[in-house]
Design a protein around this motif. Structure first.
Motif, mmCIF file in Angstrom:
data_model
loop_
_atom_site.group_PDB
_atom_site.id
_atom_site.type_symbol
_atom_site.label_atom_id
_atom_site.label_comp_id
_atom_site.label_asym_id
_atom_site.label_seq_id
_atom_site.Cartn_x
_atom_site.Cartn_y
_atom_site.Cartn_z
ATOM 1 N N GLY A 54 -18.575 59.535 33.168
ATOM 2 C CA GLY A 54 -17.567 59.112 34.142
ATOM 3 C C GLY A 54 -16.133 59.334 33.696
ATOM 4 N N ALA A 55 -15.931 59.641 32.405
ATOM 5 C CA ALA A 55 -14.568 59.933 31.943
ATOM 6 C C ALA A 55 -14.055 61.153 32.694
ATOM 7 C CB ALA A 55 -14.551 60.192 30.435
ATOM 8 N N SER A 56 -12.768 61.181 32.961
ATOM 9 C CA SER A 56 -12.217 62.269 33.767
ATOM 10 C C SER A 56 -11.994 63.540 32.954
ATOM 11 C CB SER A 56 -10.912 61.823 34.428
ATOM 12 O OG SER A 56 -9.972 61.453 33.456
ATOM 13 N N TYR A 57 -12.036 64.661 33.678
ATOM 14 C CA TYR A 57 -11.794 65.969 33.091
ATOM 15 C C TYR A 57 -10.300 66.250 33.091
ATOM 16 C CZ TYR A 57 -11.632 70.983 32.344
ATOM 17 O OH TYR A 57 -11.347 72.228 31.838
ATOM 18 N N VAL A 58 -9.776 66.647 31.942
ATOM 19 C CA VAL A 58 -8.407 67.132 31.837
ATOM 20 C C VAL A 58 -8.448 68.323 30.886
ATOM 21 C CG1 VAL A 58 -6.055 66.627 31.046
ATOM 22 C CG2 VAL A 58 -7.365 64.860 32.245
ATOM 23 N N TYR A 59 -7.974 69.465 31.347
ATOM 24 C CA TYR A 59 -7.964 70.668 30.514
ATOM 25 C C TYR A 59 -7.223 70.385 29.208
ATOM 26 C CZ TYR A 59 -7.229 75.408 28.888
ATOM 27 O OH TYR A 59 -7.206 76.537 28.132
ATOM 28 N N GLY A 60 -7.859 70.718 28.082
ATOM 29 C CA GLY A 60 -7.250 70.551 26.763
ATOM 30 C C GLY A 60 -7.422 69.162 26.165
ATOM 31 N N ALA A 61 -8.012 68.221 26.909
ATOM 32 C CA ALA A 61 -8.132 66.837 26.420
ATOM 33 C C ALA A 61 -9.313 66.679 25.467
ATOM 34 C CB ALA A 61 -8.272 65.875 27.588
ATOM 35 N N VAL A 62 -9.118 65.858 24.440
ATOM 36 C CA VAL A 62 -10.140 65.648 23.411
ATOM 37 C C VAL A 62 -10.583 64.190 23.291
ATOM 38 C CG1 VAL A 62 -9.460 67.679 22.078
ATOM 39 C CG2 VAL A 62 -8.367 65.475 21.614
ATOM 40 N N GLY A 63 -10.331 63.386 24.322
ATOM 41 C CA GLY A 63 -10.819 62.009 24.357
ATOM 42 C C GLY A 63 -9.800 61.010 23.875
ATOM 43 N N PRO A 64 -10.158 59.767 23.922
ATOM 44 C CA PRO A 64 -11.460 59.219 24.310
ATOM 45 C C PRO A 64 -11.612 58.892 25.798
ATOM 46 C CG PRO A 64 -10.138 57.469 23.375
ATOM 47 C CD PRO A 64 -9.306 58.728 23.298
ATOM 48 N N THR A 65 -10.546 59.045 26.605
ATOM 49 C CA THR A 65 -10.678 58.713 28.032
ATOM 50 C C THR A 65 -10.689 59.934 28.936
ATOM 51 O OG1 THR A 65 -8.291 58.380 28.190
ATOM 52 C CG2 THR A 65 -9.628 56.435 27.743
ATOM 53 N N HIS A 66 -10.198 61.063 28.440
ATOM 54 C CA HIS A 66 -10.185 62.322 29.193
ATOM 55 C C HIS A 66 -10.691 63.419 28.266
ATOM 56 C CE1 HIS A 66 -7.642 60.140 31.957
ATOM 57 N NE2 HIS A 66 -6.707 59.997 31.033
ATOM 58 N N PHE A 67 -11.431 64.360 28.833
ATOM 59 C CA PHE A 67 -12.012 65.446 28.036
ATOM 60 C C PHE A 67 -12.004 66.744 28.817
ATOM 61 C CE2 PHE A 67 -14.303 61.592 26.788
ATOM 62 C CZ PHE A 67 -14.242 61.626 25.409
ATOM 63 N N ASP A 68 -11.927 67.865 28.093
ATOM 64 C CA ASP A 68 -12.398 69.117 28.663
ATOM 65 C C ASP A 68 -13.767 69.349 28.030
ATOM 66 O OD1 ASP A 68 -11.966 70.328 26.136
ATOM 67 O OD2 ASP A 68 -10.354 71.617 26.836
ATOM 68 N N CYS A 69 -14.436 70.439 28.360
ATOM 69 C CA CYS A 69 -15.835 70.604 27.926
ATOM 70 C C CYS A 69 -15.986 70.611 26.404
ATOM 71 C CB CYS A 69 -16.457 71.845 28.544
ATOM 72 S SG CYS A 69 -15.710 73.425 28.040
ATOM 73 N N SER A 70 -15.205 71.434 25.729
ATOM 74 C CA SER A 70 -15.340 71.525 24.271
ATOM 75 C C SER A 70 -14.696 70.342 23.568
ATOM 76 C CB SER A 70 -14.758 72.840 23.758
ATOM 77 O OG SER A 70 -13.397 72.963 24.159
ATOM 78 N N GLY A 71 -13.698 69.745 24.177
ATOM 79 C CA GLY A 71 -13.118 68.520 23.629
ATOM 80 C C GLY A 71 -14.159 67.411 23.621
ATOM 81 N N PHE A 72 -14.999 67.393 24.648
ATOM 82 C CA PHE A 72 -16.062 66.392 24.738
ATOM 83 C C PHE A 72 -17.106 66.605 23.643
ATOM 84 C CE2 PHE A 72 -20.242 65.133 26.502
ATOM 85 C CZ PHE A 72 -20.037 63.754 26.543
ATOM 86 N N THR A 73 -17.616 67.825 23.492
ATOM 87 C CA THR A 73 -18.647 68.070 22.479
ATOM 88 C C THR A 73 -18.092 67.833 21.072
ATOM 89 O OG1 THR A 73 -18.201 70.454 22.631
ATOM 90 C CG2 THR A 73 -20.093 69.599 23.872
#
Length: 164
Positions: A54-73
């Protein structure tokens, strides 16, 4: 007491001390190796990943509340088992051990794009043909094989233990 008597009395003590130091070192190393392998469990990785559904997608974000795909992994592997992986999807593919589709395990990464040299997305495989990933709808679970994704490869960032 003469110097030679003291010297000969110390030899067995020094040998005993050296053996003790060796035993302590071997025991500590073995326990550290066991601790690090048991700390790398899939359940820990999955727990951290699911916590961010449910955390939102933001390009370039690395967490913990917003992530892009590789920032999440990257975040999931670092926070769960202290495993550092590269920042971008392409760098994660290039910098981790490749596995075949037939050898994929839970916790492995799945890559998408035009080719293995043009990767644009990454997700974490969670079994039964599904993954958890961060994309325009945020962090979700979805099928790996969907019309909008073109799978180009798989990798294993860490050897994980499985409870099941």
């Amino acid at each position: 007491m003469s110097h030679s008597i003291i010297k000969s009395a110390l030899k067995p003590l020094l040998l005993l001390a050296a053996l003790f130091a060796f035993a302590v070192s071997a025991y500590t190393s073995a326990n550290a190796a066991n601790a690090s392998s048991s700390d790398q469990s899939y359940s820990k990785v999955l727990k951290v990943a699911k916590k961010h559904l449910g955390a939102s997608y933001v390009y370039g974000a690395v967490g913990p509340t917003h992530f892009d795909c590789s920032g999440f992994t990257k975040y999931v592997y670092n926070k769960s088992i202290k495993k550092s992986i590269p920042r971008t999807a392409q760098a994660q593919y290039n910098g981790t051990k490749k596995v075949s589709k037939s050898n994929i395990k839970k916790g492995d990464l799945v890559y998408f794009g035009g080719s293995k040299h043009s990767i644009s997305h990454v997700g974490m495989y969670i079994g039964n043909g599904t993954m958890i990933d961060s994309q325009n709808r945020g962090v979700i679970t979805e099928k790996v094989y969907s019309p909008w994704w073109h799978v180009v490869g798989f990798s294993r960032p860490a050897t994980l233990s499985y409870d099941d």
